[in-house]
Each structure stands twice: as C-alpha cells, then as structure tokens.
Design an enzyme around this catalytic site. Structure first.
Site, mmCIF file in Angstrom:
data_model
loop_
_atom_site.group_PDB
_atom_site.id
_atom_site.type_symbol
_atom_site.label_atom_id
_atom_site.label_comp_id
_atom_site.label_asym_id
_atom_site.label_seq_id
_atom_site.Cartn_x
_atom_site.Cartn_y
_atom_site.Cartn_z
ATOM 1 N N ASP A 19 0.835 -1.206 0.000
ATOM 2 C CA ASP A 19 0.000 0.000 0.000
ATOM 3 C C ASP A 19 0.870 1.257 0.000
ATOM 4 O O ASP A 19 1.961 1.260 0.570
ATOM 5 C CB ASP A 19 -0.911 -0.022 1.236
ATOM 6 C CG ASP A 19 -2.061 0.970 1.115
ATOM 7 O OD1 ASP A 19 -2.303 1.483 0.006
ATOM 8 O OD2 ASP A 19 -2.706 1.247 2.139
ATOM 9 N N HIS A 36 2.495 3.144 -8.970
ATOM 10 C CA HIS A 36 2.341 1.701 -9.210
ATOM 11 C C HIS A 36 3.558 1.179 -9.991
ATOM 12 O O HIS A 36 4.059 0.105 -9.702
ATOM 13 C CB HIS A 36 1.053 1.410 -9.977
ATOM 14 C CG HIS A 36 -0.187 1.825 -9.228
ATOM 15 N ND1 HIS A 36 -0.398 1.511 -7.901
ATOM 16 C CD2 HIS A 36 -1.285 2.528 -9.612
ATOM 17 C CE1 HIS A 36 -1.567 2.007 -7.505
ATOM 18 N NE2 HIS A 36 -2.125 2.633 -8.531
ATOM 19 N N LEU A 130 10.722 -21.017 -4.960
ATOM 20 C CA LEU A 130 9.850 -20.108 -4.199
ATOM 21 C C LEU A 130 8.446 -20.184 -4.789
ATOM 22 O O LEU A 130 8.278 -20.095 -6.008
ATOM 23 C CB LEU A 130 10.370 -18.660 -4.300
ATOM 24 C CG LEU A 130 9.454 -17.597 -3.686
ATOM 25 C CD1 LEU A 130 9.479 -17.674 -2.160
ATOM 26 C CD2 LEU A 130 9.864 -16.190 -4.138
ATOM 27 N N ARG A 193 -4.896 -2.334 8.807
ATOM 28 C CA ARG A 193 -6.090 -3.111 8.441
ATOM 29 C C ARG A 193 -5.693 -4.323 7.608
ATOM 30 O O ARG A 193 -4.629 -4.337 7.003
ATOM 31 C CB ARG A 193 -7.024 -2.273 7.551
ATOM 32 C CG ARG A 193 -7.731 -1.132 8.194
ATOM 33 C CD ARG A 193 -8.842 -0.635 7.264
ATOM 34 N NE ARG A 193 -8.303 0.056 6.105
ATOM 35 C CZ ARG A 193 -8.117 1.370 6.038
ATOM 36 N NH1 ARG A 193 -8.419 2.131 7.072
ATOM 37 N NH2 ARG A 193 -7.625 1.933 4.961
HETATM 38 C C1 FPP Z 1 -1.961 0.094 -3.347
HETATM 39 O O1 FPP Z 1 -1.495 1.427 -3.307
HETATM 40 C C2 FPP Z 1 -1.389 -0.616 -4.491
HETATM 41 C C3 FPP Z 1 -2.095 -1.214 -5.503
HETATM 42 C C4 FPP Z 1 -3.577 -1.253 -5.517
HETATM 43 C C5 FPP Z 1 -1.426 -1.843 -6.669
HETATM 44 C C6 FPP Z 1 -0.200 -2.647 -6.372
HETATM 45 C C7 FPP Z 1 0.423 -3.036 -7.667
HETATM 46 C C8 FPP Z 1 1.743 -3.031 -7.938
HETATM 47 C C9 FPP Z 1 2.813 -2.736 -6.948
HETATM 48 C C10 FPP Z 1 2.195 -3.318 -9.338
HETATM 49 C C11 FPP Z 1 1.945 -4.699 -9.833
HETATM 50 C C12 FPP Z 1 2.556 -5.756 -9.038
HETATM 51 C C13 FPP Z 1 2.617 -7.066 -9.414
HETATM 52 C C14 FPP Z 1 3.162 -8.047 -8.454
HETATM 53 C C15 FPP Z 1 2.149 -7.559 -10.741
HETATM 54 P P1 FPP Z 1 -2.559 2.616 -3.373
HETATM 55 O O2 FPP Z 1 -2.775 2.970 -4.794
HETATM 56 O O3 FPP Z 1 -3.781 2.235 -2.608
HETATM 57 O O4 FPP Z 1 -1.787 3.761 -2.640
HETATM 58 P P2 FPP Z 1 -2.438 4.940 -1.765
HETATM 59 O O5 FPP Z 1 -3.028 4.286 -0.538
HETATM 60 O O6 FPP Z 1 -1.251 5.784 -1.440
HETATM 61 O O7 FPP Z 1 -3.452 5.631 -2.606
#
Ligand code: FPP
Length: 247
Positions: A19, A36, A130, A193
C-alpha cells in the site's frame, strides 16, 4: 538471522499488502500510476530476497476485489501494468526457479491478461524454489465463499457428507491450499487493516505494519520485518510457560 526454516524463526509464508503507491507518486507531483510503476522494483527485490533466504512462499496483494471502484483510467492502467510486468518478468522468474500462481477471480479479467497469467503458470509449474502467489481480483471473503460453494456442490452430488466438512476440508478448497498458512503479514502505507486480504490463512500470522510507502520499501526493511518476526513468540493458544517448558 537464522536461515533455517525448520526452527520456525524464518517465516515459511510471507503475505504482503503493498500500500502507498498513490501517495508516493502524489508527494512527487506525479500521477498515481507512476507510483504503481515504481512499486515493481520492491517486488523484484523481495522475490529475490525471499528466494535467497529460503522462504517457501510469498503472496502479494496486487489488485483486490474492491479496487474496481477506483477511477476507470487508473483501473485500466493498473491492468495494463500488471499484464506487462507478468510478461516482462517471466523469463527471470522462471530462471530463478520461482513457481508463479495467481489467486483470485479471473473471469472478470481481459482475455489478454488471462492468457498471460495462464502462460506464466504453465511455464513455471515445475519450479520449486519459491512459491510466488499474486492476488488479482482477490478477496478473502470471496475465497471462503467459493470454498463453501464447492463443498456444497460435492455434498449435493453425494460425493461428500455434510458431517465430513471440517477445517481441513475448507482449507483444502481455498486458493492457498497448496502452501503453508501465512506466518508473517506485512502491510506498508501506514494503515493497520487487513482489507479483505487472505483471511483464513492469517489466523495465527504475526502482523507487521509500517508507515513506509510501498515504492520505498527496501530489502533492508524486509529483513528488519523478518528479524522482528524472529523475536516473536508464537503461542498458538498455549501459555508462554508451556512453550518454554517444551523448549
Ligand atoms: C496500493 O497502493 C497498491 C495497488 C492497488 C497496486 C499494487 C500493484 C503493484 C505494486 C504493481 C503490480 C505488481 C505485481 C506483483 C504484478 P494505493 O494505490 O492504494 O496507494 P495509496 O493508498 O497511497 O493511494
């Protein structure tokens, strides 16, 4: 830190809620998708570190059942990124012996993404260094409901008696049935959470929350979380005295 999984000071299975990508990008005046994209590097580092340290399984929460509620453009770009990353990282993952499997509801995903996921799973199926699980369109409640539905179908078909449904039977129907239960759950981004991540398998997990935003999460902090885990006494309902007496 011990490298021996058998002594249980190294988690067998680590699950991570990645997150903070959006906030990381916003702090730099960049669009959320840049966060991302920046979140890919810690994924690479942690897959490598987990494999080197001898952790058996790593589960990453990349897209939750609830993430569809985000602005449509972010959802579109996220799926584009997820599809591209799976494809571009696949040769390296395969060479390093990673077995990749996806958990989550696939029917809603584009055919292009579904095909890439299927190909990645097929290619890495025989690997064993893994167990990497990526949660895509996944929710812990969805997983448990699916398990219940499958068990109910088997009862209706006469293949299973209702009294045979116990914890092991449910466990065997869940998306993570083929890996050990989660020992350590890490969540970055400052929220304390679970957010409908793997629910059943977190029953006895140690929970590590950090304010670090996911793109800034390094191998060094991962090792710090593993060291914290090593210092926890896992009691599984027993008392500390009982555990000390048992050695
Ligand atoms: C949450 O941060 C993150 C996500 C919903 C996306 C996570 C995806 C990646 C790291 C890229 C793809 C990874 C793989 C393994 C294919 P948020 O957007 O909720 O952040 P915020 O809380 O700061 O808004």
């Amino acid at each position: 830190m011990s490298n021996d999984c058998a002594d249980r000071r190294l988690p067998r299975h680590v699950a991570i809620i990645m997150d903070g990508n959006g906030r990381w990008a916003r702090a730099r005046g960049w669009p959320r998708i840049a966060g991302h994209r920046a979140g890919i590097q810690p994924v690479r580092e942690l897959v490598e570190a987990s494999s080197e340290l001898g952790i058996q399984a790593l589960t990453l929460f990349a897209f939750s059942s609830e993430n569809w509620r985000r602005p449509p453009e972010e959802v579109r770009l996220l799926w584009e990124l997820i599809g591209d990353v799976i494809e571009s990282e696949l040769p390296a993952l395969n060479e390093s012996g990673v077995r990749l499997r996806i958990i989550g509801e696939r029917r809603r995903l584009s055919f292009s993404v579904q095909n890439r996921l299927h190909h990645a799973e097929q290619l890495t199926a025989a690997n064993g260094r893994l167990e990497l699980r990526i949660a895509l369109n996944y929710g812990g409640r969805w997983d448990i409901a699916e398990a219940a539905r499958r068990l109910a179908e088997r009862v209706a078909e006469g293949c299973l008696a209702a009294h045979e449904i116990d914890e092991d039977a449910v466990d065997a129907e869940l998306a993570l049935a083929d890996v050990p239960s989660v020992d350590l759950m890490i969540r970055t981004g400052g929220e304390n959470r679970i957010s409908n991540f793997v629910l059943w398998q977190l029953a006895y997990a140690e929970l590590y929350f950090t304010d670090t935003l996911w793109p800034s999460f390094t191998r060094a902090e991962y090792e710090q979380a593993l060291a914290w885990f090593a210092g926890r006494q896992r009691r599984y309902g027993q008392t500390g005295d009982q555990l000390e007496a048992a050695g």
